[in-house]
Design a protein around this motif. Structure first.
Motif, PDB file in Angstrom:
ATOM      1  N   ILE A 155       0.835  -1.544   0.268  1.00 36.38           N
ATOM      2  CA  ILE A 155       0.386  -0.188   0.371  1.00 36.38           C
ATOM      3  C   ILE A 155       0.786   1.159  -0.156  1.00 36.38           C
ATOM      4  N   SER A 156       0.722   1.550  -0.957  1.00 35.57           N
ATOM      5  CA  SER A 156       1.408   3.331  -1.175  1.00 35.57           C
ATOM      6  C   SER A 156       1.207   3.924  -0.664  1.00 35.57           C
ATOM      7  N   ILE A 157       1.807   4.608   0.703  1.00 33.18           N
ATOM      8  CA  ILE A 157       1.461   5.736   0.973  1.00 33.18           C
ATOM      9  C   ILE A 157       2.051   7.051   0.309  1.00 33.18           C
ATOM     10  N   PRO A 158       1.427   7.897  -0.538  1.00 32.57           N
ATOM     11  CA  PRO A 158       1.839   9.560  -1.053  1.00 32.57           C
ATOM     12  C   PRO A 158       3.301  10.558   0.266  1.00 32.57           C
ATOM     13  N   SER A 159       4.509  10.757  -1.004  1.00 34.76           N
ATOM     14  CA  SER A 159       5.092  11.762   0.159  1.00 34.76           C
ATOM     15  C   SER A 159       4.305  12.583   1.432  1.00 34.76           C
ATOM     16  N   VAL A 160       3.733  13.367   0.463  1.00 37.92           N
ATOM     17  CA  VAL A 160       2.425  14.682   1.074  1.00 37.92           C
ATOM     18  C   VAL A 160       1.315  14.140   2.209  1.00 37.92           C
ATOM     19  N   VAL A 161       1.472  13.344   2.572  1.00 42.56           N
ATOM     20  CA  VAL A 161       0.478  12.780   3.122  1.00 42.56           C
ATOM     21  C   VAL A 161       1.217  11.513   4.528  1.00 42.56           C
ATOM     22  N   ARG A 162       2.760  10.779   4.467  1.00 38.86           N
ATOM     23  CA  ARG A 162       3.247  10.478   4.446  1.00 38.86           C
ATOM     24  C   ARG A 162       2.867  10.370   5.850  1.00 38.86           C
ATOM     25  N   ASP A 163       3.397  11.706   6.461  1.00 41.23           N
ATOM     26  CA  ASP A 163       3.575  12.067   7.718  1.00 41.23           C
ATOM     27  C   ASP A 163       1.979  11.987   9.102  1.00 41.23           C
ATOM     28  N   LYS A 164       0.178  11.707   8.398  1.00 41.42           N
ATOM     29  CA  LYS A 164      -0.546  11.769   8.228  1.00 41.42           C
ATOM     30  C   LYS A 164      -0.950  10.495   9.042  1.00 41.42           C
ATOM     31  N   ILE A 165       0.128   9.545   7.719  1.00 42.97           N
ATOM     32  CA  ILE A 165      -0.419   8.003   8.772  1.00 42.97           C
ATOM     33  C   ILE A 165       0.344   6.834   9.039  1.00 42.97           C
ATOM     34  N   ALA A 166       0.485   5.936  10.184  1.00 41.34           N
ATOM     35  CA  ALA A 166       1.297   5.603  10.765  1.00 41.34           C
ATOM     36  C   ALA A 166       2.061   4.707   9.731  1.00 41.34           C
ATOM     37  N   LYS A 167       3.241   4.574  10.370  1.00 37.60           N
ATOM     38  CA  LYS A 167       3.966   3.393   9.685  1.00 37.60           C
ATOM     39  C   LYS A 167       3.189   2.355  10.157  1.00 37.60           C
ATOM     40  N   GLU A 168       2.671   1.707  11.300  1.00 35.82           N
ATOM     41  CA  GLU A 168       2.529   0.681  11.677  1.00 35.82           C
ATOM     42  C   GLU A 168       0.733   0.546  12.083  1.00 35.82           C
ATOM     43  N   VAL A 169      -0.144   0.558  11.825  1.00 36.04           N
ATOM     44  CA  VAL A 169      -1.586   0.458  11.970  1.00 36.04           C
ATOM     45  C   VAL A 169      -2.434  -0.343  13.000  1.00 36.04           C
ATOM     46  N   GLN A 170      -2.181   0.009  13.526  1.00 35.70           N
ATOM     47  CA  GLN A 170      -3.124  -1.105  14.558  1.00 35.70           C
ATOM     48  C   GLN A 170      -4.311  -1.274  14.168  1.00 35.70           C
ATOM     49  N   ILE A 171      -4.719  -3.176  14.691  1.00 34.35           N
ATOM     50  CA  ILE A 171      -5.873  -3.031  14.237  1.00 34.35           C
ATOM     51  C   ILE A 171      -7.296  -4.124  15.690  1.00 34.35           C
ATOM     52  N   GLN A 172      -7.579  -3.792  15.833  1.00 33.79           N
ATOM     53  CA  GLN A 172      -9.017  -4.988  16.290  1.00 33.79           C
ATOM     54  C   GLN A 172      -9.603  -5.323  15.849  1.00 33.79           C
ATOM     55  N   VAL A 173      -9.769  -6.726  16.253  1.00 29.76           N
ATOM     56  CA  VAL A 173     -10.143  -8.057  15.743  1.00 29.76           C
ATOM     57  C   VAL A 173     -11.535  -8.313  17.192  1.00 29.76           C
ATOM     58  N   GLN A 174     -12.770  -8.201  16.597  1.00 29.97           N
ATOM     59  CA  GLN A 174     -14.051  -8.615  17.754  1.00 29.97           C
ATOM     60  C   GLN A 174     -15.116  -9.411  17.437  1.00 29.97           C
ATOM     61  N   ILE A 175     -14.793 -11.109  16.937  1.00 29.64           N
ATOM     62  CA  ILE A 175     -15.789 -11.678  16.896  1.00 29.64           C
ATOM     63  C   ILE A 175     -17.303 -12.057  17.761  1.00 29.64           C
ATOM     64  N   ASP A 176     -18.187 -12.244  17.755  1.00 32.25           N
ATOM     65  CA  ASP A 176     -19.297 -12.534  18.714  1.00 32.25           C
ATOM     66  C   ASP A 176     -20.232 -13.538  17.706  1.00 32.25           C
ATOM     67  N   ALA A 177     -19.828 -14.959  18.161  1.00 28.23           N
ATOM     68  CA  ALA A 177     -20.134 -15.517  16.429  1.00 28.23           C
ATOM     69  C   ALA A 177     -21.047 -16.681  17.978  1.00 28.23           C
ATOM     70  N   ASN A 178     -22.182 -17.031  17.271  1.00 25.74           N
ATOM     71  CA  ASN A 178     -23.062 -17.835  17.990  1.00 25.74           C
ATOM     72  C   ASN A 178     -22.341 -19.999  16.935  1.00 25.74           C
ATOM     73  N   PHE A 179     -23.461 -20.584  17.729  1.00 21.73           N
ATOM     74  CA  PHE A 179     -22.958 -22.024  17.761  1.00 21.73           C
ATOM     75  C   PHE A 179     -24.179 -22.163  16.260  1.00 21.73           C
ATOM     76  N   ILE A 180     -23.138 -22.775  15.444  1.00 24.14           N
ATOM     77  CA  ILE A 180     -24.022 -23.713  13.667  1.00 24.14           C
ATOM     78  C   ILE A 180     -24.455 -24.937  13.913  1.00 24.14           C
ATOM     79  N   LYS A 181     -23.361 -25.721  13.956  1.00 22.51           N
ATOM     80  CA  LYS A 181     -23.304 -26.751  14.093  1.00 22.51           C
ATOM     81  C   LYS A 181     -22.135 -27.700  15.042  1.00 22.51           C
TER      82      LYS A 181
END
Length: 181
Positions: A155-181
């Motif tokens: 994913i390319s980040i143009p130099s004009v906005v490079r300082d506005k986007i973190a070098k590492e992006v934090q991902i949070q996942v939450q899966i609320d799952a129900n019994f299916i079988k």
């Protein structure tokens, strides 16, 4: 003979239902955060399809990139058009394993690891992260947090906005799952 056949079928059905430990949802949530001194960017996608199979110790999820909602429309437009290229790479997915034991018949919180291939922007990378799985009756709630580098997914980040986007992006996942079988 008929009695033995009935008993055999009943036994197989009972054994199958005892072993089946598959949970799923179409409403999992993935939230990402990019924090820099100049700007914080956050987005949430609550239309994540996910399946957890505790017999096979497998986990998978899939989502449409255009499902991420941002606070500002311009951020959402730039994300979809310039960075994620959502028309060209419409989906992201994860296919992996649950490392550790979870007893879905016993309520509680289980500390495990999740390891597998995360595909974003057409690029797959190995991810391994601690996770928790909470069992509550016929429901399981899986949670994990990890970081990704946009450059690792081409994913390319143009130099004009490079300082506005973190070098590492934090991902949070939450899966609320129900019994299916």
């Amino acid at each position: 003979m008929l009695k033995n056949l009935f008993f055999g079928i009943s036994f197989l059905l009972a054994a199958t239902s005892l072993q089946a430990q598959v949970y799923g949802t179409r409403n999992g949530v993935i939230h990402f955060v990019s924090k820099t001194p100049l700007e914080n960017i956050e987005a949430t996608n609550s239309q994540v399809n996910a399946v957890m199979d505790f017999n096979e110790k497998k986990i998978a999820f899939s989502l449409l990139m255009k499902g991420f909602l941002f606070e500002r429309d311009l951020q959402q437009q730039h994300f979809n058009e310039n960075y994620a290229e959502s028309d060209k790479f419409p989906k992201s997915n994860f296919n992996g394993s649950i490392i550790g034991d979870v007893d879905v018949k016993k309520d509680g919180t289980y500390n495990v690891k999740v390891k597998g291939m995360l595909t974003i922007h057409g690029v797959s990378q190995l991810i391994e992260t601690p996770a928790t799985i909470q069992v509550k009756g016929n429901k399981v709630i899986g949670k994990c947090t990890f970081n990704v580098k946009p450059e690792d997914y081409k994913i390319s980040i143009p130099s004009v906005v490079r300082d506005k986007i973190a070098k590492e992006v934090q991902i949070q996942v939450q899966i609320d799952a129900n019994f299916i079988k």
